[in-house]
Scaffold this motif. Structure first.
Motif, PDB file in Angstrom:
ATOM      1  N   ARG A 145       1.653   5.289  -0.334  1.00 36.52           N
ATOM      2  CA  ARG A 145       1.130   6.657  -0.196  1.00 36.52           C
ATOM      3  C   ARG A 145       2.296   7.598  -0.476  1.00 36.52           C
ATOM      4  O   ARG A 145       3.395   7.385   0.027  1.00 36.52           O
ATOM      5  N   ALA A 146       2.037   8.637  -1.269  1.00 35.38           N
ATOM      6  CA  ALA A 146       3.112   9.571  -1.601  1.00 35.38           C
ATOM      7  C   ALA A 146       2.535  10.853  -2.188  1.00 35.38           C
ATOM      8  O   ALA A 146       1.514  10.822  -2.874  1.00 35.38           O
TER       9      ALA A 146
ATOM     10  N   ALA B  85       0.892  -1.145   0.000  1.00 32.00           N
ATOM     11  CA  ALA B  85       0.000   0.000   0.000  1.00 32.00           C
ATOM     12  C   ALA B  85       0.935   1.200   0.000  1.00 32.00           C
ATOM     13  O   ALA B  85       1.709   1.393   0.935  1.00 32.00           O
TER      14      ALA B  85
ATOM     15  N   HIS C 254       7.554   9.091   1.097  1.00 29.14           N
ATOM     16  CA  HIS C 254       6.473   8.149   0.810  1.00 29.14           C
ATOM     17  C   HIS C 254       6.277   7.226   2.005  1.00 29.14           C
ATOM     18  O   HIS C 254       7.087   7.189   2.930  1.00 29.14           O
ATOM     19  N   SER C 255       5.212   6.468   1.951  1.00 28.97           N
ATOM     20  CA  SER C 255       4.947   5.392   2.902  1.00 28.97           C
ATOM     21  C   SER C 255       4.651   4.152   2.086  1.00 28.97           C
ATOM     22  O   SER C 255       3.799   4.184   1.191  1.00 28.97           O
TER      23      SER C 255
ATOM     24  N   TRP D 285      -4.090   2.853  -9.238  1.00 29.99           N
ATOM     25  CA  TRP D 285      -4.461   4.125  -8.627  1.00 29.99           C
ATOM     26  C   TRP D 285      -5.689   3.903  -7.751  1.00 29.99           C
ATOM     27  O   TRP D 285      -6.714   3.419  -8.213  1.00 29.99           O
TER      28      TRP D 285
ATOM     29  N   ASP E 165      -3.337  10.222  -3.629  1.00 29.71           N
ATOM     30  CA  ASP E 165      -1.978   9.966  -3.142  1.00 29.71           C
ATOM     31  C   ASP E 165      -1.825   8.513  -2.678  1.00 29.71           C
ATOM     32  O   ASP E 165      -1.022   8.210  -1.816  1.00 29.71           O
ATOM     33  N   GLU E 166      -2.602   7.607  -3.293  1.00 34.49           N
ATOM     34  CA  GLU E 166      -2.621   6.219  -2.818  1.00 34.49           C
ATOM     35  C   GLU E 166      -2.677   5.221  -3.970  1.00 34.49           C
ATOM     36  O   GLU E 166      -3.461   5.378  -4.906  1.00 34.49           O
ATOM     37  N   TRP E 167      -1.844   4.173  -3.866  1.00 35.74           N
ATOM     38  CA  TRP E 167      -1.777   3.121  -4.871  1.00 35.74           C
ATOM     39  C   TRP E 167      -1.626   1.764  -4.200  1.00 35.74           C
ATOM     40  O   TRP E 167      -1.111   1.659  -3.095  1.00 35.74           O
TER      41      TRP E 167
END
Length: 182
Positions: A35-36, A33, A96-97, A69, A73-75
């Motif tokens: 996030r960036a 997961a 990023h996370s 997508w 800001d999440e993939w």
């Protein structure tokens, strides 16, 4: 010698469907997961070896790796070859996370001429090819379970769900597949 418990994968050996739809459990894959912020995407794309998509409801693919997508800001990044996606993304040098969710998710492949009808039985989203073409991906629901839906081919979808909901999702898909086969 100590007894070692061997965990059986969720849905191991499960097959289902009908004359119009085939349900199979996808092989194990690694997933993160991600996030960036937008300014980190170029570095993350380079580190992951594929272009992280920025358009809603889209995906990108390179070899066995896909980036889906899910939000601004999440993939969800899936690697069917099992690459260490956390390690790869850590080399980006950008904010990023990346959380490994490989063991949280299970994927079910829904394929055949009745795949769209099968999924439409429990998913409120318009899955027609004009609204949900090959490469489309979104977080949605199937029945009462949250899923990530990814159209990989004209009549093939990848349904990512949490392992704890996998029996429910598979069972509901199987019932819908039987209806689609009539």
């Amino acid at each position: 010698m100590a007894n070692v418990a061997i965990r059986k994968p969720a849905l191991a050996g499960r097959l289902g469907g009908s004359a119009a739809v085939r349900l199979t459990t996808a092989p194990a894959a690694s997933r993160v997961a991600l996030r960036a912020p937008a300014e980190s995407l170029a570095a993350l794309s380079s580190a992951l070896g594929l272009s992280v998509p920025t358009t809603p409801k889209t995906s990108s693919r390179a070899d066995a790796r896909s980036a889906l997508w899910l939000g601004p800001d999440e993939w969800l990044v899936v690697d069917e070859a099992g690459a260490d996606l956390v390690a790869l993304s850590s080399g980006a040098g950008a904010l990023h996370s990346a959380t490994d969710v490989s063991h949280r998710n299970v994927a079910i492949i829904v394929s055949g001429p009745g795949a769209e009808a099968t999924l439409s039985a429990g998913c409120p989203q318009d899955l027609s090819r004009s609204s949900f073409p090959i490469g489309a991906a979104s977080r949605t629901i199937f029945g009462k379970a949250e899923i990530v839906l990814f159209r990989t081919e004209e009549d093939t979808f990848r349904v990512e769900c949490w392992r704890s909901f996998s029996d429910y999702v598979f069972g509901l898909l199987n019932e819908a597949a039987e209806d689609a086969g009539h």
